[in-house]
Enzyme design. Structure first.
Site, PDB file in Angstrom:
ATOM      1  N   CYS A 157       0.842  -1.201   0.000  1.00  0.00           N
ATOM      2  CA  CYS A 157       0.000   0.000   0.000  1.00  0.00           C
ATOM      3  C   CYS A 157       0.877   1.250   0.000  1.00  0.00           C
ATOM      4  O   CYS A 157       1.720   1.442   0.891  1.00  0.00           O
ATOM      5  CB  CYS A 157      -0.916   0.030   1.216  1.00  0.00           C
ATOM      6  SG  CYS A 157      -1.832   1.583   1.319  1.00  0.00           S
ATOM      7  N   ILE A 158       0.661   2.098  -0.966  1.00  0.00           N
ATOM      8  CA  ILE A 158       1.558   3.247  -1.146  1.00  0.00           C
ATOM      9  C   ILE A 158       1.433   4.251   0.004  1.00  0.00           C
ATOM     10  O   ILE A 158       2.441   4.756   0.490  1.00  0.00           O
ATOM     11  CB  ILE A 158       1.337   3.903  -2.534  1.00  0.00           C
ATOM     12  CG1 ILE A 158       2.403   4.981  -2.763  1.00  0.00           C
ATOM     13  CG2 ILE A 158      -0.063   4.476  -2.690  1.00  0.00           C
ATOM     14  CD1 ILE A 158       2.508   5.419  -4.211  1.00  0.00           C
TER      15      ILE A 158
END
Lengths: 119, 130
Positions: B77-78
């Site tokens: 997840c960025i």
């Protein structure tokens, strides 16, 4: 048919990014119009306490994210009654319209969803 | 069965090891892993800059080798990663940071990937949540 998700949020708002990150999942799911519900359990119910002064902890308030839930279509909001009672929280202290569930209702809720994620 | 696996804990946690053993067992049992999604502190389990003592398990490396070997769809997840200092080269340049620690076979992407996985899998299995 879309798979339903029950997201269980168990972190107090100021114990780290957990509470915010659970809300992010809910808001993203709402934006995609997916069927999901959010359950505040254990210390997660502290997120519901209104009139918090996040600024004293040099933190950003969660209230805006919480208020955004219905706007994003996340309208199934639940809180565990036992968790609220254990922490001395009563209904008129809560800043969101949640359905308060006793243990039996909680059990029924958990059985109703295709997927469950706890944060 | 089509599994999606979410990991919320760093490489040094028991949860990261358990998740990897589960993933190995799932493939060995003839099941499919349609996506890995590393969220919260789980982003550290994808880090390529972990240095383990020689006589200790290097779970981050084992994860990387496992993902590469089976060519899995592996997403970090960025937003969770940026917050925790786990950047790929592109993000390191964008934010002018000196180190990148996420690289192939891992991809940085958003929460939409988690929701897509939840929709497409038969079972979502989570490790290291609370």
């Amino acid at each position: 048919m879309a798979q339903s998700l029950l997201l269980i949020s168990r972190q107090a708002p100021w114990s780290g990014p957990g509470a915010r990150e659970a809300l992010d999942i809910a808001l993203a799911g709402g934006a995609f119009d997916l069927p999901l519900a959010l359950l505040f359990l254990d210390d997660g119910v502290f997120q519901l306490r209104k009139d918090q002064q996040a600024v004293l902890l040099q933190q950003k308030d969660l209230a805006a994210n919480l208020q955004a839930l219905p706007l994003f279509g996340v309208e199934e909001l639940y809180a565990c009654q036992r968790s609220l009672v254990e922490r001395g929280l009563v209904a008129d202290q809560l800043g969101l319209p949640v359905s308060v569930l006793d243990d039996d209702a909680l059990r029924a809720l958990l059985g109703r969803f295709d997927q469950v994620m706890t944060i | 069965m089509k599994f999606a696996i979410a990991l919320h804990a760093p490489a040094h946690s028991p949860a990261a090891r358990r998740a990897l053993r589960f993933a190995e067992a799932a493939l060995a049992g003839g099941h499919e892993i349609m996506r890995l999604f590393f969220y919260q502190d789980g982003v550290h389990s994808a880090s390529s800059t972990v240095v383990s003592p020689q006589d200790e398990l290097d779970t981050a490396r084992q994860w990387r080798e496992f993902v590469a070997q089976h060519q899995l769809d592996a997403v970090v997840c960025i937003a969770a990663a940026l917050r925790r200092g786990e950047l790929n080269t592109e993000e390191a340049q964008r934010y002018q940071r000196s180190a990148a620690s996420i690289d192939a076979p891992w991809a940085l992407s958003g929460l939409g990937q988690l929701h897509e996985a939840i929709q497409q899998c038969d079972r979502l299995i989570c490790f290291g949540g609370h």
